[in-house]
Design a protein around this motif. Structure first.
Motif, PDB file in Angstrom:
ATOM      1  N   ALA A 176      33.299   2.570 -42.665  1.00  0.00           N
ATOM      2  CA  ALA A 176      31.848   2.382 -42.562  1.00  0.00           C
ATOM      3  C   ALA A 176      31.108   3.345 -43.476  1.00  0.00           C
ATOM      4  CB  ALA A 176      31.395   2.561 -41.113  1.00  0.00           C
ATOM      5  N   MET A 177      31.637   4.569 -43.621  1.00  0.00           N
ATOM      6  CA  MET A 177      31.011   5.548 -44.516  1.00  0.00           C
ATOM      7  C   MET A 177      30.982   5.038 -45.960  1.00  0.00           C
ATOM      8  SD  MET A 177      32.553   9.206 -43.230  1.00  0.00           S
ATOM      9  CE  MET A 177      32.043   9.963 -41.672  1.00  0.00           C
ATOM     10  N   THR A 178      32.063   4.378 -46.381  1.00  0.00           N
ATOM     11  CA  THR A 178      32.128   3.901 -47.760  1.00  0.00           C
ATOM     12  C   THR A 178      31.091   2.813 -48.039  1.00  0.00           C
ATOM     13  OG1 THR A 178      33.775   2.155 -47.299  1.00  0.00           O
ATOM     14  CG2 THR A 178      34.603   4.377 -47.790  1.00  0.00           C
ATOM     15  N   ARG A 179      30.608   2.165 -46.980  1.00  0.00           N
ATOM     16  CA  ARG A 179      29.658   1.062 -47.148  1.00  0.00           C
ATOM     17  C   ARG A 179      28.207   1.517 -47.051  1.00  0.00           C
ATOM     18  NH1 ARG A 179      31.120  -2.667 -42.506  1.00  0.00           N
ATOM     19  NH2 ARG A 179      29.637  -4.065 -43.476  1.00  0.00           N
ATOM     20  N   LEU A 180      27.980   2.796 -46.713  1.00  0.00           N
ATOM     21  CA  LEU A 180      26.614   3.291 -46.582  1.00  0.00           C
ATOM     22  C   LEU A 180      25.990   3.526 -47.953  1.00  0.00           C
ATOM     23  CD1 LEU A 180      27.019   5.895 -43.692  1.00  0.00           C
ATOM     24  CD2 LEU A 180      26.007   3.626 -43.551  1.00  0.00           C
ATOM     25  N   SER A 181      24.761   3.108 -48.099  1.00  0.00           N
ATOM     26  CA  SER A 181      24.047   3.326 -49.354  1.00  0.00           C
ATOM     27  C   SER A 181      22.548   3.189 -49.107  1.00  0.00           C
ATOM     28  CB  SER A 181      24.492   2.304 -50.411  1.00  0.00           C
ATOM     29  OG  SER A 181      23.748   2.461 -51.607  1.00  0.00           O
ATOM     30  N   ASN A 182      21.803   4.181 -49.581  1.00  0.00           N
ATOM     31  CA  ASN A 182      20.336   4.138 -49.482  1.00  0.00           C
ATOM     32  C   ASN A 182      19.846   3.921 -48.048  1.00  0.00           C
ATOM     33  OD1 ASN A 182      20.200   4.372 -52.304  1.00  0.00           O
ATOM     34  ND2 ASN A 182      20.373   2.145 -52.550  1.00  0.00           N
ATOM     35  N   VAL A 183      20.388   4.692 -47.127  1.00  0.00           N
ATOM     36  CA  VAL A 183      19.951   4.581 -45.742  1.00  0.00           C
ATOM     37  C   VAL A 183      18.623   5.317 -45.588  1.00  0.00           C
ATOM     38  CG1 VAL A 183      20.519   5.062 -43.337  1.00  0.00           C
ATOM     39  CG2 VAL A 183      22.343   4.552 -44.972  1.00  0.00           C
ATOM     40  N   PRO A 184      17.563   4.629 -45.194  1.00  0.00           N
ATOM     41  CA  PRO A 184      16.248   5.269 -45.089  1.00  0.00           C
ATOM     42  C   PRO A 184      16.192   6.280 -43.951  1.00  0.00           C
ATOM     43  CG  PRO A 184      16.172   3.038 -44.203  1.00  0.00           C
ATOM     44  CD  PRO A 184      17.510   3.193 -44.842  1.00  0.00           C
TER      45      PRO A 184
ATOM     46  N   ILE B  24      26.690   7.003 -39.763  1.00  0.00           N
ATOM     47  CA  ILE B  24      25.404   7.613 -40.146  1.00  0.00           C
ATOM     48  C   ILE B  24      25.221   8.949 -39.442  1.00  0.00           C
ATOM     49  CG2 ILE B  24      22.897   7.376 -39.964  1.00  0.00           C
ATOM     50  CD1 ILE B  24      23.260   4.378 -40.411  1.00  0.00           C
ATOM     51  N   LEU B  25      25.543   8.982 -38.154  1.00  0.00           N
ATOM     52  CA  LEU B  25      25.371  10.209 -37.383  1.00  0.00           C
ATOM     53  C   LEU B  25      26.248  11.332 -37.924  1.00  0.00           C
ATOM     54  CD1 LEU B  25      24.126  11.597 -34.885  1.00  0.00           C
ATOM     55  CD2 LEU B  25      26.099  10.786 -33.582  1.00  0.00           C
ATOM     56  N   LEU B  26      27.522  11.038 -38.215  1.00  0.00           N
ATOM     57  CA  LEU B  26      28.437  12.070 -38.695  1.00  0.00           C
ATOM     58  C   LEU B  26      28.038  12.596 -40.069  1.00  0.00           C
ATOM     59  CD1 LEU B  26      31.928  10.772 -37.529  1.00  0.00           C
ATOM     60  CD2 LEU B  26      30.622  12.685 -36.636  1.00  0.00           C
ATOM     61  N   ILE B  27      27.621  11.702 -40.952  1.00  0.00           N
ATOM     62  CA  ILE B  27      27.180  12.153 -42.273  1.00  0.00           C
ATOM     63  C   ILE B  27      25.941  13.030 -42.133  1.00  0.00           C
ATOM     64  CG2 ILE B  27      26.173  11.383 -44.456  1.00  0.00           C
ATOM     65  CD1 ILE B  27      28.094   9.059 -44.444  1.00  0.00           C
ATOM     66  N   SER B  28      25.082  12.700 -41.180  1.00  0.00           N
ATOM     67  CA  SER B  28      23.861  13.476 -40.964  1.00  0.00           C
ATOM     68  C   SER B  28      24.165  14.871 -40.416  1.00  0.00           C
ATOM     69  CB  SER B  28      22.939  12.742 -39.984  1.00  0.00           C
ATOM     70  OG  SER B  28      22.610  11.454 -40.463  1.00  0.00           O
ATOM     71  N   LEU B  29      25.268  15.001 -39.680  1.00  0.00           N
ATOM     72  CA  LEU B  29      25.598  16.274 -39.054  1.00  0.00           C
ATOM     73  C   LEU B  29      26.021  17.339 -40.054  1.00  0.00           C
ATOM     74  CD1 LEU B  29      27.632  15.132 -35.904  1.00  0.00           C
ATOM     75  CD2 LEU B  29      25.308  16.043 -35.953  1.00  0.00           C
ATOM     76  N   GLY B  30      26.641  16.927 -41.154  1.00  0.00           N
ATOM     77  CA  GLY B  30      27.194  17.892 -42.092  1.00  0.00           C
ATOM     78  C   GLY B  30      28.678  18.092 -41.834  1.00  0.00           C
TER      79      GLY B  30
ATOM     80  N   ILE C 104      29.989   1.439 -34.858  1.00  0.00           N
ATOM     81  CA  ILE C 104      30.738   2.176 -35.875  1.00  0.00           C
ATOM     82  C   ILE C 104      29.819   2.617 -37.014  1.00  0.00           C
ATOM     83  CG2 ILE C 104      32.586   2.022 -37.591  1.00  0.00           C
ATOM     84  CD1 ILE C 104      33.545   2.250 -34.720  1.00  0.00           C
ATOM     85  N   GLU C 105      28.914   1.751 -37.427  1.00  0.00           N
ATOM     86  CA  GLU C 105      27.970   2.111 -38.484  1.00  0.00           C
ATOM     87  C   GLU C 105      27.041   3.230 -38.022  1.00  0.00           C
ATOM     88  OE1 GLU C 105      27.469  -2.127 -40.855  1.00  0.00           O
ATOM     89  OE2 GLU C 105      26.448  -1.835 -38.947  1.00  0.00           O
ATOM     90  N   LYS C 106      26.647   3.178 -36.751  1.00  0.00           N
ATOM     91  CA  LYS C 106      25.814   4.247 -36.213  1.00  0.00           C
ATOM     92  C   LYS C 106      26.575   5.568 -36.213  1.00  0.00           C
ATOM     93  CE  LYS C 106      23.030   1.312 -33.135  1.00  0.00           C
ATOM     94  NZ  LYS C 106      22.713   1.006 -31.713  1.00  0.00           N
TER      95      LYS C 106
END
Length: 338
Positions: A46-54, A18-24, A13-15
């Motif tokens: 999961a999106m709400t928990r993302l922060s400072n993903v390298p 990250i993938l969806l946010i990266s897509l636009g 789910i976390e992956k």
């Protein structure tokens, strides 16, 4: 994930988040419109928990995704339902508006389907003054956890009446279903929809809803059902799947479940579990992991009963999802494995 987003293993789910946010927004909308309410809710959280993903972590996620789909011809998911509220929570109203509009314009969500992505309080207000039989059909149509949440907005008498009606439901005639669907379509979306024969409700559906009702309310409702029909109450109780039923899960199923549950949640849930169930969990973990879990349980101070029940219900929700996906087999009460 928070500040330490760069370390530790990611779950699927976390992956996906990250993938969806990266897509636009545009491409994410095309993906999300094929997901159901539960999937969007979990990804949104999961999106709400993302922060400072390298950047390295993002690249790794994309690489994993490409590896998984490299030998496939397409992603054939045909579920067209999703949750507006969850997107707002995940991205904020302003950022989510465009994404939501793009999804809604390209789907065929029907009147009753529209209810699935509304908040529980909103659904309760929509059906509050409808005939009790219509209320029962709507409750039976929703997913059990959502239905249970909607029922919390009704008083004890109405809640009991609705559940008794859900238990008595079986098949809904196509014409009646079409009229009901059109009614909500006109009220909520203004779009047309097609009719289909539907099987809704029944004792099993009632038991599924009861599984998600808070324990204090559950006891009152069961007492009311038992007073009205003791045989029906027994049938519902037999089909209810509770936390202690995890003891009947085979070892492989326990191991699959444990991969989907965080240690913190497990510690709280096991505070109220029988010793036999605790031991079953321990034996399906590595020796080191079991020792750490035992230490965490011993070190954990007193926990409110409500917190234990909430944690157990969250784990049961995961277990039901895995069962629906065919990854584990559950048996509740006197029900056979499915």
């Amino acid at each position: 994930m928070s500040d330490d987003a760069g370390g530790g293993a990611l779950d699927d789910i976390e992956k996906a988040a990250i993938l969806l946010i990266s897509l636009g927004e545009a491409d994410a909308a095309e993906v999300l419109k094929h997901l159901g309410p539960k999937e969007v809710q979990r990804i949104g959280y999961a999106m709400t928990r993302l922060s400072n993903v390298p950047q390295s972590r993002v690249e790794a996620v994309v690489s994993d995704f490409m590896h998984v789909v490299s030998d496939q011809t397409g992603i054939g998911i045909n579920n067209d339902r999703y949750i507006r509220a969850m997107l707002n929570q995940a991205l904020g109203e302003e950022k989510a508006k465009t994404l939501i509009d793009r999804i809604l314009m390209s789907t065929n969500t029907s009147g009753l389907d529209t209810l699935r992505w509304m908040e529980a309080r909103q659904i309760a207000e929509v059906i509050r003054f409808e005939h009790p039989q219509i209320q029962a059909v709507v409750i039976a149509y929703l997913d059990p956890d959502q239905a249970a949440h909607v029922l919390t907005y009704f008083d004890d008498r109405v809640r009991l009446d609705i559940l008794m009606r859900v238990s008595a439901l079986d098949q809904i005639q196509p014409q009646a279903m079409q009229e009901l669907n059109d009614m909500f379509e006109a009220q909520l979306t203004g779009r047309g929809s097609s009719s289909q024969t539907s099987t809704l409700g029944g004792i099993k559906a009632t038991a599924s809803i009861m599984n998600f009702i808070d324990s204090s309310v559950e006891a009152e409702v069961m007492d009311g059902i038992r007073e009205a029909d003791e045989g029906l109450a027994s049938q519902i109780a037999d089909l209810m799947f509770v936390f202690d039923n995890l003891l009947d899960l085979d070892d492989k199923g326990v191991q699959v479940l444990l991969r989907e549950v965080s240690t913190d949640l497990l510690v709280i849930a096991l505070k109220g579990a029988d010793t036999a169930l605790q031991e079953k969990i321990f034996k399906n973990m590595s020796k080191r992991a079991a020792e750490l879990l035992r230490d965490d349980l011993e070190a954990k101070g007193p926990v409110r009963v409500s917190e234990v029940e909430t944690a157990q219900k969250e784990i049961l929700t995961v277990a039901r999802r895995l069962a629906d996906d065919g990854e584990i087999m559950l048996a509740g009460g006197g029900e056979e494995l499915v």
